[in-house]
Design a protein around this motif. Structure first.
Motif, mmCIF file in Angstrom:
data_model
loop_
_atom_site.group_PDB
_atom_site.id
_atom_site.type_symbol
_atom_site.label_atom_id
_atom_site.label_comp_id
_atom_site.label_asym_id
_atom_site.label_seq_id
_atom_site.Cartn_x
_atom_site.Cartn_y
_atom_site.Cartn_z
ATOM 1 N N GLY A 149 29.862 -33.067 -18.969
ATOM 2 C CA GLY A 149 29.423 -31.934 -17.578
ATOM 3 C C GLY A 149 27.735 -31.950 -17.627
ATOM 4 N N ASN A 150 27.029 -31.921 -18.247
ATOM 5 C CA ASN A 150 25.642 -31.745 -18.774
ATOM 6 C C ASN A 150 24.701 -33.461 -18.939
ATOM 7 O OD1 ASN A 150 26.285 -29.172 -18.635
ATOM 8 N ND2 ASN A 150 25.773 -29.627 -21.326
ATOM 9 N N GLY A 151 25.714 -34.492 -17.957
ATOM 10 C CA GLY A 151 25.062 -35.509 -18.259
ATOM 11 C C GLY A 151 26.194 -36.739 -19.101
ATOM 12 N N PRO A 152 25.162 -37.070 -19.335
ATOM 13 C CA PRO A 152 25.510 -39.058 -20.285
ATOM 14 C C PRO A 152 25.656 -38.414 -21.641
ATOM 15 C CG PRO A 152 24.390 -40.359 -18.428
ATOM 16 C CD PRO A 152 24.288 -38.788 -18.379
ATOM 17 N N VAL A 153 26.407 -38.495 -22.422
ATOM 18 C CA VAL A 153 26.820 -38.465 -23.885
ATOM 19 C C VAL A 153 25.135 -39.528 -24.787
ATOM 20 C CG1 VAL A 153 27.226 -36.794 -25.444
ATOM 21 C CG2 VAL A 153 28.316 -36.371 -23.328
ATOM 22 N N THR A 154 24.634 -38.976 -25.408
ATOM 23 C CA THR A 154 24.637 -39.631 -26.256
ATOM 24 C C THR A 154 25.266 -40.328 -27.635
ATOM 25 O OG1 THR A 154 22.727 -38.533 -27.389
ATOM 26 C CG2 THR A 154 21.779 -39.153 -26.139
ATOM 27 N N LEU A 155 25.165 -40.872 -28.073
ATOM 28 C CA LEU A 155 26.062 -41.486 -29.443
ATOM 29 C C LEU A 155 25.522 -40.422 -31.008
ATOM 30 C CD1 LEU A 155 27.093 -45.664 -29.441
ATOM 31 C CD2 LEU A 155 28.094 -43.091 -28.300
ATOM 32 N N ARG A 156 24.102 -40.672 -29.829
ATOM 33 C CA ARG A 156 23.702 -39.743 -31.694
ATOM 34 C C ARG A 156 24.169 -37.889 -31.521
ATOM 35 N NH1 ARG A 156 19.560 -40.814 -35.181
ATOM 36 N NH2 ARG A 156 18.426 -42.819 -33.373
ATOM 37 N N ARG A 157 24.310 -37.549 -30.214
ATOM 38 C CA ARG A 157 24.680 -36.153 -30.584
ATOM 39 C C ARG A 157 25.911 -36.100 -30.821
ATOM 40 N NH1 ARG A 157 28.011 -33.700 -29.202
ATOM 41 N NH2 ARG A 157 27.795 -31.784 -28.680
ATOM 42 N N ILE A 158 27.025 -37.019 -30.597
ATOM 43 C CA ILE A 158 28.423 -37.408 -30.813
ATOM 44 C C ILE A 158 28.262 -37.901 -32.746
ATOM 45 C CG2 ILE A 158 30.398 -38.752 -30.695
ATOM 46 C CD1 ILE A 158 29.693 -38.816 -27.961
ATOM 47 N N SER A 159 27.548 -38.011 -33.091
ATOM 48 C CA SER A 159 27.490 -38.498 -34.076
ATOM 49 C C SER A 159 27.242 -37.455 -35.122
ATOM 50 C CB SER A 159 26.246 -39.487 -34.750
ATOM 51 O OG SER A 159 25.948 -39.354 -36.082
ATOM 52 N N GLU A 160 26.024 -36.360 -34.894
ATOM 53 C CA GLU A 160 25.448 -35.667 -35.608
ATOM 54 C C GLU A 160 26.698 -34.547 -35.342
ATOM 55 O OE1 GLU A 160 21.676 -34.220 -32.994
ATOM 56 O OE2 GLU A 160 20.910 -36.113 -34.563
ATOM 57 N N SER A 161 26.810 -34.519 -33.960
ATOM 58 C CA SER A 161 27.974 -33.234 -33.685
ATOM 59 C C SER A 161 29.751 -33.245 -34.799
ATOM 60 C CB SER A 161 28.553 -32.961 -32.377
ATOM 61 O OG SER A 161 29.779 -32.277 -32.094
ATOM 62 N N GLN A 162 29.770 -34.718 -35.147
ATOM 63 C CA GLN A 162 31.359 -34.924 -35.203
ATOM 64 C C GLN A 162 30.464 -36.032 -36.547
ATOM 65 O OE1 GLN A 162 34.040 -34.089 -33.813
ATOM 66 N NE2 GLN A 162 32.723 -33.779 -32.465
ATOM 67 N N SER A 163 29.877 -35.948 -37.614
ATOM 68 C CA SER A 163 29.778 -36.732 -38.421
ATOM 69 C C SER A 163 30.101 -37.589 -38.890
ATOM 70 C CB SER A 163 30.069 -35.625 -39.742
ATOM 71 O OG SER A 163 29.457 -34.414 -39.571
ATOM 72 N N ILE A 164 29.675 -38.508 -37.932
ATOM 73 C CA ILE A 164 30.495 -40.197 -37.671
ATOM 74 C C ILE A 164 28.871 -40.371 -37.611
ATOM 75 C CG2 ILE A 164 31.956 -41.668 -36.346
ATOM 76 C CD1 ILE A 164 33.608 -38.941 -34.403
ATOM 77 N N SER A 165 29.091 -42.091 -38.620
ATOM 78 C CA SER A 165 27.755 -42.165 -38.727
ATOM 79 C C SER A 165 27.805 -43.398 -37.255
ATOM 80 C CB SER A 165 28.523 -43.923 -39.339
ATOM 81 O OG SER A 165 27.493 -45.228 -39.181
ATOM 82 N N LEU A 166 26.339 -43.034 -36.445
ATOM 83 C CA LEU A 166 25.882 -43.782 -35.387
ATOM 84 C C LEU A 166 26.051 -45.451 -35.276
ATOM 85 C CD1 LEU A 166 24.334 -43.560 -33.175
ATOM 86 C CD2 LEU A 166 21.986 -44.183 -34.162
ATOM 87 N N SER A 167 25.953 -46.337 -36.226
ATOM 88 C CA SER A 167 26.542 -46.787 -36.718
ATOM 89 C C SER A 167 27.839 -48.094 -35.785
ATOM 90 C CB SER A 167 26.210 -48.247 -37.514
ATOM 91 O OG SER A 167 26.082 -48.105 -38.523
ATOM 92 N N TYR A 168 28.637 -46.847 -36.960
ATOM 93 C CA TYR A 168 29.996 -47.217 -36.458
ATOM 94 C C TYR A 168 30.659 -46.481 -35.009
ATOM 95 C CZ TYR A 168 34.741 -46.925 -38.197
ATOM 96 O OH TYR A 168 36.238 -47.325 -38.493
ATOM 97 N N LEU A 169 29.790 -45.325 -34.624
ATOM 98 C CA LEU A 169 29.659 -45.058 -33.274
ATOM 99 C C LEU A 169 29.638 -46.875 -32.065
ATOM 100 C CD1 LEU A 169 29.207 -41.340 -32.698
ATOM 101 C CD2 LEU A 169 31.376 -42.120 -32.359
ATOM 102 N N GLU A 170 28.755 -47.283 -32.833
ATOM 103 C CA GLU A 170 28.125 -48.650 -31.527
ATOM 104 C C GLU A 170 29.574 -49.270 -31.363
ATOM 105 O OE1 GLU A 170 24.768 -49.275 -33.635
ATOM 106 O OE2 GLU A 170 23.404 -47.800 -31.954
ATOM 107 N N GLN A 171 30.075 -49.087 -32.499
ATOM 108 C CA GLN A 171 31.010 -50.229 -32.994
ATOM 109 C C GLN A 171 32.669 -49.777 -31.638
ATOM 110 O OE1 GLN A 171 32.130 -51.722 -37.317
ATOM 111 N NE2 GLN A 171 30.492 -51.722 -37.990
ATOM 112 N N LEU A 172 32.341 -48.737 -31.909
ATOM 113 C CA LEU A 172 33.419 -48.055 -31.458
ATOM 114 C C LEU A 172 33.412 -48.423 -30.007
ATOM 115 C CD1 LEU A 172 34.422 -45.092 -34.191
ATOM 116 C CD2 LEU A 172 35.510 -47.193 -34.142
#
Length: 155
Positions: A22-45
């Motif tokens: 709702g606040n605009g596009p969400v970065t993978l870095r933000r999701i990575s930090e919030s969900q404790s998921i590796s950034l490189s893994y999120l990029e693949q997903l």
């Protein structure tokens, strides 16, 4: 049967994205930090989620990801299948050759369970998981299934 981390992480990331877009596009870095998921893994997903038209990305400053369609039209099964997570729990992947080339004695049981799992995950939509964290149980209208709250919501 249990979903692998690929399916679980994809679902968690998509819930997080749907809550915060709702606040605009969400970065993978933000999701990575919030969900404790590796950034490189999120990029693949997210490459797989993008290929399945579940998310859309924008580049540059202020870029990130948004849902490609309404959260109430994206089922959990859509997400799990998009990241190549099988919903078939038979050993033979439905080919009925699991016991020395023949159907095993429990094939019907595992096949039915696979069908019900797919039906269950197809009946839950991202939009349902964005509110109070509860989804009406598909087994009975009198019970609720508690979905754990996202880390960002708890603070």
């Amino acid at each position: 049967m249990r979903l692998t981390s690929r399916g679980r992480y994809a679902v968690s990331a998509m819930i997080d994205l749907s809550i915060h877009q709702g606040n605009g596009p969400v970065t993978l870095r933000r999701i990575s930090e919030s969900q404790s998921i590796s950034l490189s893994y999120l990029e693949q997903l997210f490459a797989k989620l993008r290929d399945s038209n579940l998310v859309a990305g924008t580049r540059g400053p202020g870029g990130g990801y948004v849902l490609a369609r309404d959260a109430n039209k994206i089922s959990i099964a859509d997400i799990v299948l998009a990241v190549d997570e099988p919903l078939d729990i038979t050993e033979c992947e439905g080919k009925m050759n699991c016991h020395e080339g023949k159907k095993c004695v429990a094939h019907g049981l595992w096949s039915e369970l696979s069908d019900r799992l797919h039906e269950f995950l197809s009946s839950i939509y991202l939009g349902e998981l964005m509110g109070d964290g509860e989804v009406p149980s598909r087994a009975s209208n009198h019970h609720k299934v508690k979905i754990p709250r996202m880390a960002a919501e708890q603070g």
